[in-house]
Design a protein around this motif. Structure first.
Motif, PDB file in Angstrom:
ATOM      1  N   GLY A  65       0.723   6.069  14.996  1.00 51.39           N
ATOM      2  CA  GLY A  65       1.370   6.058  13.693  1.00 51.39           C
ATOM      3  C   GLY A  65       0.416   5.630  12.595  1.00 51.39           C
ATOM      4  O   GLY A  65       0.365   6.237  11.520  1.00 51.39           O
ATOM      5  N   TYR A  66      -0.364   4.603  12.851  1.00 49.86           N
ATOM      6  CA  TYR A  66      -1.334   4.147  11.850  1.00 49.86           C
ATOM      7  C   TYR A  66      -2.386   5.222  11.566  1.00 49.86           C
ATOM      8  O   TYR A  66      -2.874   5.329  10.436  1.00 49.86           O
ATOM      9  CB  TYR A  66      -2.020   2.865  12.314  1.00 49.86           C
ATOM     10  CG  TYR A  66      -1.285   1.600  11.952  1.00 49.86           C
ATOM     11  CD1 TYR A  66      -1.124   1.215  10.624  1.00 49.86           C
ATOM     12  CD2 TYR A  66      -0.751   0.771  12.937  1.00 49.86           C
ATOM     13  CE1 TYR A  66      -0.454   0.057  10.280  1.00 49.86           C
ATOM     14  CE2 TYR A  66      -0.081  -0.403  12.607  1.00 49.86           C
ATOM     15  CZ  TYR A  66       0.067  -0.749  11.286  1.00 49.86           C
ATOM     16  OH  TYR A  66       0.729  -1.907  10.948  1.00 49.86           O
ATOM     17  N   GLU A  67      -2.742   5.998  12.570  1.00 50.22           N
ATOM     18  CA  GLU A  67      -3.704   7.077  12.348  1.00 50.22           C
ATOM     19  C   GLU A  67      -3.140   8.119  11.388  1.00 50.22           C
ATOM     20  O   GLU A  67      -3.824   8.567  10.453  1.00 50.22           O
ATOM     21  CB  GLU A  67      -4.071   7.722  13.685  1.00 50.22           C
ATOM     22  CG  GLU A  67      -4.942   6.835  14.572  1.00 50.22           C
ATOM     23  CD  GLU A  67      -5.095   7.374  15.983  1.00 50.22           C
ATOM     24  OE1 GLU A  67      -4.358   8.316  16.345  1.00 50.22           O
ATOM     25  OE2 GLU A  67      -5.960   6.856  16.726  1.00 50.22           O
ATOM     26  N   ILE A  68      -1.883   8.496  11.601  1.00 50.07           N
ATOM     27  CA  ILE A  68      -1.226   9.445  10.689  1.00 50.07           C
ATOM     28  C   ILE A  68      -1.089   8.816   9.302  1.00 50.07           C
ATOM     29  O   ILE A  68      -1.366   9.446   8.272  1.00 50.07           O
ATOM     30  CB  ILE A  68       0.158   9.834  11.239  1.00 50.07           C
ATOM     31  CG1 ILE A  68       0.030  10.527  12.596  1.00 50.07           C
ATOM     32  CG2 ILE A  68       0.893  10.753  10.244  1.00 50.07           C
ATOM     33  CD1 ILE A  68       1.359  10.684  13.324  1.00 50.07           C
ATOM     34  N   PHE A  69      -0.645   7.574   9.285  1.00 44.86           N
ATOM     35  CA  PHE A  69      -0.421   6.839   8.044  1.00 44.86           C
ATOM     36  C   PHE A  69      -1.707   6.730   7.228  1.00 44.86           C
ATOM     37  O   PHE A  69      -1.715   6.971   6.011  1.00 44.86           O
ATOM     38  CB  PHE A  69       0.104   5.449   8.409  1.00 44.86           C
ATOM     39  CG  PHE A  69       0.527   4.587   7.258  1.00 44.86           C
ATOM     40  CD1 PHE A  69       1.442   5.028   6.326  1.00 44.86           C
ATOM     41  CD2 PHE A  69       0.031   3.291   7.140  1.00 44.86           C
ATOM     42  CE1 PHE A  69       1.853   4.214   5.289  1.00 44.86           C
ATOM     43  CE2 PHE A  69       0.434   2.466   6.104  1.00 44.86           C
ATOM     44  CZ  PHE A  69       1.346   2.932   5.171  1.00 44.86           C
ATOM     45  N   ALA A  70      -2.801   6.396   7.903  1.00 45.37           N
ATOM     46  CA  ALA A  70      -4.084   6.261   7.207  1.00 45.37           C
ATOM     47  C   ALA A  70      -4.513   7.583   6.590  1.00 45.37           C
ATOM     48  O   ALA A  70      -4.981   7.624   5.442  1.00 45.37           O
ATOM     49  CB  ALA A  70      -5.159   5.760   8.174  1.00 45.37           C
ATOM     50  N   ASP A  71      -4.356   8.662   7.341  1.00 45.91           N
ATOM     51  CA  ASP A  71      -4.733   9.981   6.816  1.00 45.91           C
ATOM     52  C   ASP A  71      -3.900  10.338   5.589  1.00 45.91           C
ATOM     53  O   ASP A  71      -4.424  10.848   4.587  1.00 45.91           O
ATOM     54  CB  ASP A  71      -4.569  11.051   7.895  1.00 45.91           C
ATOM     55  CG  ASP A  71      -5.606  10.944   8.996  1.00 45.91           C
ATOM     56  OD1 ASP A  71      -6.629  10.256   8.790  1.00 45.91           O
ATOM     57  OD2 ASP A  71      -5.398  11.551  10.064  1.00 45.91           O
ATOM     58  N   LEU A 130      -4.150   0.145   5.815  1.00 51.04           N
ATOM     59  CA  LEU A 130      -3.739  -0.810   4.796  1.00 51.04           C
ATOM     60  C   LEU A 130      -4.850  -1.052   3.779  1.00 51.04           C
ATOM     61  O   LEU A 130      -4.587  -1.445   2.645  1.00 51.04           O
ATOM     62  CB  LEU A 130      -3.317  -2.120   5.465  1.00 51.04           C
ATOM     63  CG  LEU A 130      -2.138  -1.970   6.438  1.00 51.04           C
ATOM     64  CD1 LEU A 130      -1.829  -3.293   7.121  1.00 51.04           C
ATOM     65  CD2 LEU A 130      -0.898  -1.443   5.732  1.00 51.04           C
ATOM     66  N   GLY A 131      -6.081  -0.756   4.184  1.00 54.45           N
ATOM     67  CA  GLY A 131      -7.194  -0.882   3.252  1.00 54.45           C
ATOM     68  C   GLY A 131      -7.120   0.109   2.108  1.00 54.45           C
ATOM     69  O   GLY A 131      -7.649  -0.153   1.017  1.00 54.45           O
ATOM     70  N   ALA A 137      -5.252  -0.792  -5.259  1.00 54.18           N
ATOM     71  CA  ALA A 137      -4.911  -1.956  -6.084  1.00 54.18           C
ATOM     72  C   ALA A 137      -6.144  -2.489  -6.795  1.00 54.18           C
ATOM     73  O   ALA A 137      -6.087  -2.857  -7.982  1.00 54.18           O
ATOM     74  CB  ALA A 137      -4.279  -3.040  -5.208  1.00 54.18           C
ATOM     75  N   ALA A 138      -7.276  -2.554  -6.090  1.00 54.44           N
ATOM     76  CA  ALA A 138      -8.511  -3.059  -6.694  1.00 54.44           C
ATOM     77  C   ALA A 138      -8.960  -2.171  -7.849  1.00 54.44           C
ATOM     78  O   ALA A 138      -9.388  -2.662  -8.898  1.00 54.44           O
ATOM     79  CB  ALA A 138      -9.604  -3.154  -5.638  1.00 54.44           C
ATOM     80  N   PRO A 152      -6.985  -8.411  -5.222  1.00 50.68           N
ATOM     81  CA  PRO A 152      -6.489  -7.115  -4.747  1.00 50.68           C
ATOM     82  C   PRO A 152      -5.563  -7.231  -3.536  1.00 50.68           C
ATOM     83  O   PRO A 152      -4.579  -6.491  -3.427  1.00 50.68           O
ATOM     84  CB  PRO A 152      -7.772  -6.353  -4.392  1.00 50.68           C
ATOM     85  CG  PRO A 152      -8.826  -6.979  -5.235  1.00 50.68           C
ATOM     86  CD  PRO A 152      -8.448  -8.413  -5.354  1.00 50.68           C
ATOM     87  N   GLN A 153      -5.857  -8.192  -2.643  1.00 50.99           N
ATOM     88  CA  GLN A 153      -5.008  -8.357  -1.461  1.00 50.99           C
ATOM     89  C   GLN A 153      -3.594  -8.785  -1.848  1.00 50.99           C
ATOM     90  O   GLN A 153      -2.613  -8.330  -1.255  1.00 50.99           O
ATOM     91  CB  GLN A 153      -5.623  -9.391  -0.501  1.00 50.99           C
ATOM     92  CG  GLN A 153      -6.944  -8.969   0.116  1.00 50.99           C
ATOM     93  CD  GLN A 153      -8.137  -9.294  -0.773  1.00 50.99           C
ATOM     94  OE1 GLN A 153      -7.985  -9.728  -1.925  1.00 50.99           O
ATOM     95  NE2 GLN A 153      -9.325  -9.093  -0.236  1.00 50.99           N
TER      96      GLN A 153
END
Length: 205
Positions: A65-71, A130-131, A137-138, A152-153
């Motif tokens: 899921g994180y792989e899809i989410f990151a893309d 999440l980066g 944000a940064a 930024p965090q």
């Protein structure tokens, strides 16, 4: 029942697919490893060839899921360029779209109790995903005078909390949580209020 995993050489992926289906139907703690094996068409013993237990299986679903989410997040961020504001807003919309399109993955990632620090691969891809939000944000916070600029965090965490709240309360069809406004509008206006408070939007925008 046919042992699909053995016949097609995709037992690991069949188990992840079964896990995601059961998460959507019963939640991350509402099924057993034996049920996942039965859904995949294999014996419970076969599961242990690939996973140590149910949490290990859910962790793999979360990683995918994180792989899809990151893309998706990276695509949204790049699509919004060259405006930092457009990129930031696009990332927020991508978060909501992901939760709707991949509910099983979303729950495995954020509601299963599985820490993304469980293993190095999961940690790496979660950090990448999440980066993107922190980077957006940064970029946007660079327009705020240094003496009033939030880290930024912190900036990203506020938007993440807002996005997650909209998903939980209004985008998943939970009983008793209907809103007269579309989730997209709730998120957009909420982000707008936050950005105006930071001086990043004029009062009438």
């Amino acid at each position: 029942m046919a042992k699909r995993g053995y016949h097609h050489g995709n037992l690991r992926e069949a188990l992840v697919a079964a896990c995601l289906k059961l998460i959507e139907e019963k939640g991350p703690t509402g099924f057993t490893l034996s049920e996942a094996a039965r859904e995949a068409g294999v014996t419970p013993a076969a599961v242990y060839r690939h996973f140590e237990g149910r949490e290990d299986l859910i962790a793999e679903a979360a990683k995918q899921g994180y792989e899809i989410f990151a893309d998706l997040m990276e695509h949204a961020y790049e699509k919004g360029a060259p405006s930092a504001l457009a990129s930031f807003e696009a990332v927020g919309r991508a978060y909501l779209a992901f939760a709707r399109r991949f509910p099983g993955h979303y729950v495995a990632m954020f509601e299963s109790g599985i820490s993304f620090q469980r293993n190095p691969d999961l940690n790496a891809v979660a950090t990448r995903a999440l980066g993107v939000l922190e980077r957006a944000a940064a970029d946007l916070a660079a327009n705020i005078p240094a003496d009033r600029r939030p880290p930024p965090q912190m900036f990203a965490a506020h938007i993440w909390a807002m996005s997650h709240g909209v998903v939980e309360l209004f985008a998943r069809g939970s009983p008793g949580t209907r809103s007269p406004f579309p989730p997209e509008d709730l998120l957009e206006t909420g982000i707008g209020v936050y950005l105006r408070g930071l001086g990043l939007l004029p009062p009438d925008q």
